[in-house]
Design a protein around this motif. Sequence first.
Motif, short mmCIF file in Angstrom:
data_model
loop_
_atom_site.label_atom_id
_atom_site.label_comp_id
_atom_site.label_asym_id
_atom_site.label_seq_id
_atom_site.Cartn_x
_atom_site.Cartn_y
_atom_site.Cartn_z
N ALA A 43 45.56 72.53 -4.07
CA ALA A 43 45.02 70.32 -4.03
C ALA A 43 45.50 70.55 -6.25
CB ALA A 43 43.43 70.22 -4.92
N GLY A 44 45.94 71.91 -6.14
CA GLY A 44 46.38 72.17 -7.88
C GLY A 44 45.13 72.35 -8.93
N THR A 45 44.15 72.58 -8.33
CA THR A 45 43.03 72.43 -9.28
C THR A 45 42.66 73.72 -10.43
OG1 THR A 45 41.17 72.87 -7.32
CG2 THR A 45 41.95 71.15 -7.96
N GLY A 46 43.74 74.61 -9.80
CA GLY A 46 43.28 76.26 -10.05
C GLY A 46 43.46 76.35 -11.59
N LEU A 47 42.80 76.90 -12.57
CA LEU A 47 42.54 77.31 -13.77
C LEU A 47 43.70 78.03 -14.41
CD1 LEU A 47 38.71 76.29 -13.97
CD2 LEU A 47 40.82 74.41 -15.17
N VAL B 240 42.70 71.54 3.90
CA VAL B 240 41.35 71.05 3.90
C VAL B 240 40.88 71.36 3.02
CG1 VAL B 240 38.68 70.70 4.87
CG2 VAL B 240 40.90 71.65 6.24
N ARG B 241 40.08 70.61 2.36
CA ARG B 241 38.93 70.47 1.16
C ARG B 241 38.13 71.09 1.45
NH1 ARG B 241 36.94 66.19 -0.29
NH2 ARG B 241 37.09 64.50 1.25
N ASN B 242 37.44 71.59 -0.35
CA ASN B 242 36.23 72.79 0.37
C ASN B 242 34.76 71.86 1.24
OD1 ASN B 242 33.39 73.56 -1.00
ND2 ASN B 242 35.07 75.45 -1.07
N LEU B 243 34.75 70.90 0.40
CA LEU B 243 33.70 70.01 0.29
C LEU B 243 33.36 69.41 2.78
CD1 LEU B 243 30.95 69.00 -0.80
CD2 LEU B 243 32.42 67.18 -1.26
N ALA B 244 35.39 68.79 2.56
CA ALA B 244 34.99 68.20 3.73
C ALA B 244 34.60 69.08 4.79
CB ALA B 244 36.47 67.86 3.54
N ILE B 245 34.33 70.33 4.31
CA ILE B 245 34.05 71.55 6.17
C ILE B 245 32.78 71.52 5.85
CG2 ILE B 245 34.26 73.74 6.78
CD1 ILE B 245 36.43 74.73 4.40
N GLN C 281 34.63 71.62 -5.77
CA GLN C 281 34.84 71.64 -4.56
C GLN C 281 34.93 70.27 -3.89
OE1 GLN C 281 29.88 71.34 -3.91
NE2 GLN C 281 31.02 72.27 -2.28
N ILE C 282 35.06 69.07 -4.75
CA ILE C 282 35.59 67.56 -3.62
C ILE C 282 36.90 67.63 -3.68
CG2 ILE C 282 33.45 66.26 -4.57
CD1 ILE C 282 34.66 65.26 -6.80
N ALA C 283 37.48 68.22 -4.63
CA ALA C 283 38.97 67.97 -4.43
C ALA C 283 39.55 69.91 -4.00
CB ALA C 283 39.67 68.39 -6.11
N CYS C 284 39.21 70.46 -4.28
CA CYS C 284 40.22 71.53 -4.33
C CYS C 284 40.10 72.04 -2.71
CB CYS C 284 39.15 72.64 -4.98
SG CYS C 284 37.82 73.78 -4.05
N THR C 285 41.51 73.09 -1.55
CA THR C 285 40.93 73.04 -1.06
C THR C 285 40.66 74.55 -0.59
OG1 THR C 285 43.68 74.28 -1.14
CG2 THR C 285 43.25 71.45 -0.86
N ILE C 286 40.62 74.80 0.66
CA ILE C 286 40.50 76.04 1.44
C ILE C 286 41.02 77.03 1.11
CG2 ILE C 286 40.20 75.65 3.21
CD1 ILE C 286 37.21 77.42 2.75
#
Lengths: 356, 484
Positions: free
Chosen positions: B72-76, B113-118, B136-141
């Motif tokens: 998801a490109g949320t990495g810091l 799949v998004r973390n929270l979706a699991i 977690q609402i955006a980042c992927t597993i």
Amino acid sequence: MSSILESFADALRQAMEKSQPLYIRGGGSKYFYGNPLAEKTIPLDVTGYQGIVDYEPSELAITARAGTSLQELENILAQQGQMLAFEPPHFGKPATLGGSIASGLSGPRRAYAGAVRDFILGVRLLDGQGREMSFGGRVMKNVAGYDVSRLMAGSMGTLGILLEASLKVLPRPEMERTLCFATTMERALEWMRSYATRPLPVSATCFSDGRLYVRLSGMEAAVVAAQKQMGGDVEENGETFWESIRHHTHTFFHGRPILWRLSVKPTTAHLPLPGEQLIEWGGALRWFAPAEAVAANEVRRLATAAGGHATLFYGDRDGILVFQPLSPVLLRIHQRLKQQFDPAGILNPYRMYPEF
Amino acid sequence: MQRCELIRQLLAILPPDSVLYETEDLRPYECDALSVYRQLPLAVVLPCTEAEIIEILQLCHRERVPVVARGAGTGLSGGALPHAQGILLSLARLNQINEIDPLACQARVQPGVRNLAISQAASSYGLYYAPDPSSQIACTIGGNVAENSGGVHCLKYGLTVHNILKLRVLTIEGDVIEVGAEAYDSPGYDLLALLTGSEGMLGITTEITVRLLPKPESAQLVMATFSDLAKAGEAVANVIQSGIIPAGMELMDNLTIGAVEDFIQAGYDRQAAAILLCESDGMAAEVTTEIEKIEHILRASGAIKVEIAQDEAQRQLFWAGRKAAFPAAGRISPDYYCMDGTIPRKHLARVLSQIERLSAEFNLRCMNVFHAGDGNLHPLILYDANESGELHKAETFGARILEICIAAGGTITGEHGVGMEKLDQMCLQFSDAERELFLAIKAAFDPQALLNPGKAIPSLHRCAELGAMHVHHGQTSFPELPRF
């Protein structure tokens, strides 16, 4: 201690020059485990490198040298009300911390608390060329660099001499109580799965000889509440029972010429194998003692079909490999990794796989 | 291979809407959440199947084209920063939950799949996936696996590496390997551990089997207010020493408290030097007892006020403050730079006072939020990128913080990864031999160094150069020169 370290490094360099295979020997309590050593392998005793390096209970971490006696280490933790939550099997008094990590074996609590690899925070080691290196650390979270520390767990001494390890430790539960149910293997497997899907403080399960044992661990309030939900009889000698499962002193393990260890998906139904079975880990671990000759391929086929693998834990090997063979691509990666850690191939060759 | 020929060959593998190459289409992929690093790739590919990825990798392997994977490109830490001569491989379209097996407490999911979706999908079975990074609402597993992500509950429930069972991975040659198992261990080396947190440098994950846990029956939160930060640090140690492993334990300093209160009015005391949130979960009877014990310990440790959330709404509100710390930083400063060091907890007070001194020295404000249970510190350095020189100052400040973490016996990254950002600090944390071994591990999987090249593990050359330059407290003589 630095002179001992220097002697290890010397031994490695000399072995490299002479292409002399070495067997890294701790307490010897798990000598039986793994493929037979290559011919002309000589032992390198590493038990001299021992002692606790750092232990602060409030940091939930202990650092100790690999030759430290596992019993001594666990005693020191117990004095502070803490423990190694993966309950490493000792298989004898001389067991060391290093051997415990290298063999990668975990005890009854594994399915509920995690395996030895889950509790490793960092390691210090000598690679096959005698170079000293450290990976990971003493802190709970660390993602700098590849996770070489956890790679050491279960590597059977093939990647380096483990010098020191830092482990996460946990508080001993306020209370433990073992419940016992007379039932069939099929029923026991169903119950184990049912418990796993509910928020119960289960910390070990075992089915053997018509009885399901369930250990509850936690605060008294939780253990009592769970027991009310679950029923069963209280097993008065619970602690002794789990020790016997952990260290294989239970009668199931007595006098078995051959013992297979099948690690399978926990929901696997009863495996039709000719002999006795003892089940742990909520169904995910099946110890199998054959009553008659059984083909290794057949045992491995069943385990593979159940999403897992089978290890010939001990017994007459007769040319059978102890560990289940790897796929060609995975074997290639293993060989390349081994080559990088131990270019001369002198560390425990054949112990894990005949190819390295 | 020429760029246009590469694009032509990618279009032969993928449908037209799965290959991006116009500059305006590439732009959204030029950075991840560490936006100070930007780079356009040659092309972006958005495959939908593993078969497509295999063909893409075979092409890139044959033509020696670098491949950077992205979730998801949320990495810091700039781990998903594109490579100028490479393609960006987005796994966002592999977003199916393939199977939930409630009885086995496992789920097989695709990397996008998004973390929270699991957890949402597992919820109807009374199960959830424990690691909960703040994104977690955006980042992927898939990204979580690449970074070994943590979250606020990891002291009790572990990191990604403790909560996954099996990975299906493609090598750069396009070969499929499976590491780990639906069983609890597998033969051979623990490649599952080695691949977790490897920042897309060793393989491309196409399926992850995660472990699910039963949702706790009950959860309760205590908020403790301290007039002294050191006392708050001691309180954390006292709770743990008493034999309690809280489900979450979060510490915020005064600047954070003020910023958060301005933003969402969580009910924090603005005068406090520190606020500690401490959560207990488990069976209802257990939580009640544990909360009582925690409350007692916090009072005995010198908290000036201890409040137990009165209901679920207040529990969520107390948490909301902590979870809003990053956006709150964004409200009081044009830019902020998030650091991620881990230290042994006992050094908390000392490290925070060192950071405070640096803050004065650099004349930049710094908010501190802290996963107190596991020693993971997130200083947020506030700066203004439009002010000339401030970004560089913030980066130097950040580098100094990481050096302090190393000196305290900690690490330069607890959960955000090395990526592009911390390559120089890797030179400080590891010796030449250790970094050589990292490079050798990389070569064992990817001999031509095509997977996410230039990230996570610095070249020996880079560290040698840095060693020569590292004379004046990290201030190099020619900061504008590129270093490799």
